[in-house]
Design an enzyme around this catalytic site. Structure first.
Site, PDB file in Angstrom:
ATOM      1  N   HIS A   1       0.773  -1.159  -0.129  1.00 32.38           N
ATOM      2  CA  HIS A   1       0.042  -0.118  -0.045  1.00 32.38           C
ATOM      3  C   HIS A   1       0.875   1.194   0.021  1.00 32.38           C
ATOM      4  CE1 HIS A   1      -3.525   2.322   0.908  1.00 32.38           C
ATOM      5  NE2 HIS A   1      -2.977   2.899   1.991  1.00 32.38           N
TER       6      HIS A   1
ATOM      7  N   HIS B   1     -10.627   3.420  -0.772  1.00 33.38           N
ATOM      8  CA  HIS B   1     -10.472   2.611   0.554  1.00 33.38           C
ATOM      9  C   HIS B   1     -11.536   1.332   0.538  1.00 33.38           C
ATOM     10  CE1 HIS B   1      -9.662   4.732   4.674  1.00 33.38           C
ATOM     11  NE2 HIS B   1      -8.681   4.762   3.981  1.00 33.38           N
TER      12      HIS B   1
END
Length: 711
Positions: A36, A84
């Site tokens: 990430h 998200h």
């Protein structure tokens, strides 16, 4: 240890350090080296994008929190896209809301004022109650944050596929404006600066970066989801913009918390942080949790010592926590201390240089299944099946929950056209749009990469704008699966080729891997392009008038693979090739037509093909009559003609069709009159056939609201 590192990485860390890291150090490395945050499976390829250009101020090569381009008159726009996905699968309200909060903080970290949000959402089959629950709360979370903080949601996408049943995709993009000479960097280049942290640190969002870098386990991971507080976010927004010209760098605390923020801000220099000086929301937090917490509404500032009091005084006026927690050093070591005891001491070089992975690739084999020919599909059945698909219905149910007119800068509102248009402080008009096409990418990721870039370009042209900047979001399954990684690389190749062809730099983006459902099946490849462009002269607000001529710009090809028709019926056909020269010339023609006030309606042909473009006209309360024999095409099959989604095409309404035809001929593309608008509301006349679509029009406007009543 509860970390997400590979065995080869663990061995590499021990080898480089020549010692065993302690628990806190393992957690810091796990956060900073997470997929990430580090892009360890993708970064090497992202450098292949076209990212230069005379207007680029900050881009991918700068690895800032957001990209920036010059728009003239001393102004710049800042653009960022994020997702998200995993948090929204667990806690859709807070997952989506904190996605909005995070993207806004990325933009204000450049000293820019956020002026617009776009949300691109993909969820599973709406017949399942869980997916309705997910969608309801995702929309509510986006609306809650955007409305509360005063940033309008001006557009986006909403699409459905069973592939997203357990793994919804929630993408959010933000546009900000700033004076060019007021842009603030996210990194520092000299030691001696003080680190000032604004906001409270809590226990929510622990291990969020690691959580986002692995597959959803199906277990309760609610602790990795941050809690949204837009009212605190508004304070952060206002205070940051107030002090932006008084600080040396600004960094949002997002994935990986302080561990990542201080490491990236130091940019190879050193840092020393005193953990006990960090304001806490929860008493007696574990020092390690403080370091990796991803609590929202926090910002990190690098400040000259003589300005520290001035900075914190600004936050005191808002009654918001502000504390000096450390400083930038020159020893190239990231250090965290707790009550004088050093608990983390790691070289910056180690943290900023994780191993880069190149995984095996393998082209996906076509599934052996029974296909049918498009000529075997009955016309009315095709129309009703495609036009009633949830991807094509009105999204007003979602848009109505967003305050898209706050700040009164929204000129073309969400759902009114193929792009939204907002007014900038310098008086110019900016068009914005986000596009993806997972079904096409599942067929051919390379052609899809080119195709979605071209589609975004056409969407901007349909309101009179020319694209100037793009950001991308690349969403795939597990990169260690050869077929997944192959699609990823092919999508990058296509996007890069298109960006160079259109001369539009990609100034930032995001990579999201490990998007899989609970059965281990990866999502369809879902690269996304968000593009912004300036209105060249005049903008077009669509309207439909009786007796106006319907002109089709561009050549129709019977390439149906990846189309909505093929998805529904299972058709064997060719993949539509992205012929970028046709896209750019057709777009220029549409912009010229708008500037010369020759058209009153424009829509590029994409999802649902020509059939949906005509149907969209009919939702204004009119009927249309077309002669398919007047359509310039490589096929005479009416199904292929109506439902092909090949690019390079627009439908426009005009009272001067000859002007458009002559202009098209001078540019070397085709355009033809294919019909007229009439007052026979709800009736589609194809040659000698009349089909009443009134029920579908009602369905178009009411479907989402009706189905979500049971959400």
């Amino acid at each position: 240890m509860g970390i997400n590192l590979l065995p080869i990485e663990i061995d590499e860390i021990r080898k480089r350090l020549r010692r065993e890291p302690n628990e806190a150090e393992w957690k810091v490395i796990d956060a900073v080296w997470s997929e990430h945050c580090s892009y360890k499976s993708s970064k090497i390829f992202l450098k292949s994008f076209y990212m230069e250009g005379p207007n680029v101020i900050m881009g991918i090569k700068d690895w800032q929190d957001a990209g920036a381009v010059d728009i003239g008159d001393g102004w710049a726009i800042v653009v960022k896209v994020e997702s998200h996905n995993h948090p929204s699968a667990i806690d859709p309200f807070n997952g989506a809301a904190t996605g909005v909060g995070g993207i806004i903080r990325d933009v204000i970290s450049k000293g820019a004022k956020p002026i617009a949000l776009l949300d691109m959402i993909r969820v599973g089959d709406l017949t399942l109650s869980k997916n309705r629950w997910l969608l309801k709360n995702i929309i509510a979370g986006i609306g809650f944050y955007g409305n509360s903080i005063g940033v309008p949601v001006v557009g986006g996408e909403l699409a459905f596929d069973e592939m997203y049943n357990d793994n919804p995709l929630v993408d959010v993009a933000c546009i900000g404006v700033v004076r060019r000479d007021k842009i603030v960097p996210s990194v520092v280049n000299k030691p001696g600066l003080k680190l000032v942290l604004a906001g409270l640190t809590g226990i929510d969002g622990l291990g969020g970066a690691s959580f986002a870098s692995r597959k959803l386990s199906g277990e309760d991971e609610i602790g990795a989801v941050q809690i949204a507080d837009p009212f605190a976010g508004k304070i952060i927004l206002d205070a940051t913009l107030e002090i932006a010209d008084k600080v040396e760098a600004i960094k949002d605390l997002g994935g990986g918390g302080l561990a990542v923020a201080v490491t990236e801000m130091a940019n190879g220099l050193g840092v020393i942080v005193d953990i006990e000086k960090i304001p806490l929301r929860v008493k007696e937090m574990n020092p390690i949790d403080i370091i990796i917490s991803e609590t929202q509404e926090r910002m990190l500032y690098a400040v000259k010592e003589e300005r520290v009091n001035e900075i914190c005084k600004t936050f005191e006026q808002y009654e918001y926590p502000c504390s000096v927690i450390g400083e930038i050093t020159g020893d190239k070591t990231i250090r965290f201390r707790y009550n004088g005891k050093e608990i983390v001491s790691l070289p910056s070089e180690l943290l900023l240089n994780p191993p880069r992975f190149l995984w095996s690739i393998k082209k996906k084999k076509k599934e052996l299944k029974k296909y049918i020919s498009s000529s075997d599909i009955e016309l009315e059945k095709a129309l009703h099946s495609v036009l009633s698909h949830p991807d094509l219905v009105s999204k007003e149910w979602a848009y109505s929950q967003f305050d898209y007119e706050v700040n009164t800068s929204t000129v073309i509102k969400p759902g009114e056209a193929d792009s939204s248009v907002i007014l900038l402080p310098n008086g110019k008009l900016l068009a914005v749009k986000g596009d993806a096409n997972p079904d096409l990418c599942d067929e051919d990721a390379y052609e899809c990469g080119k195709g979605i870039f071209a589609e975004a370009y056409r969407n901007l042209a349909s309101v009179g704008a020319k694209g100037i900047v793009a950001v991308d979001h690349l969403q795939f399954g597990d990169p260690k699966k050869p077929e997944v990684y192959y699609s990823f690389l092919e999508a990058i190749r296509g996007i890069g080729e298109a960006s160079r062809f259109f001369n539009i730099p990609i100034v930032g983006g995001k990579v999201s891997f490990y998007n899989e459902n609970s059965k281990g099946k990866e999502i369809k490849p879902t690269p996304l392009i968000v593009m912004a462009g300036l209105v060249k002269d005049k903008f077009l607000r669509n309207k439909v008038e009786e007796n106006s001529y319907i002109v089709l710009i561009g050549y129709t090809r019977g390439e149906l693979a990846g189309s909505l028709l093929s998805k529904i019926f299972g058709i064997s056909s060719e993949v539509p090739k992205a012929r970028l020269q046709e896209d750019i010339i057709a777009s220029e023609l549409v912009i010229d037509s708008i500037n010369n006030e020759k058209i009153i309606f424009a829509k590029d042909i994409n999802r649902g093909g020509l059939a949906f473009a005509l149907f969209r006209m009919m939702t204004y309360g009119y009927g249309v009559h077309i002669n398919t024999r007047d359509i310039l095409s490589d096929t005479d099959n009416i199904i292929d003609v109506l439902f092909s989604e090949n690019g390079g095409r627009f439908i426009v309404l005009t009272n001067d069709p000859q002007w458009i035809i002559d202009k098209a001929k001078s540019k070397g593309i085709v355009a033809s009159v294919i019909g007229k608008v009439n007052k026979d509301s709800g009736v589609l006349s194809l040659n000698e056939i009349k089909i009443n679509l009134s029920n579908l029009i009602n369905y178009y406007f009411n479907f989402l609201e009706e189905v979500m009543k049971n959400g």
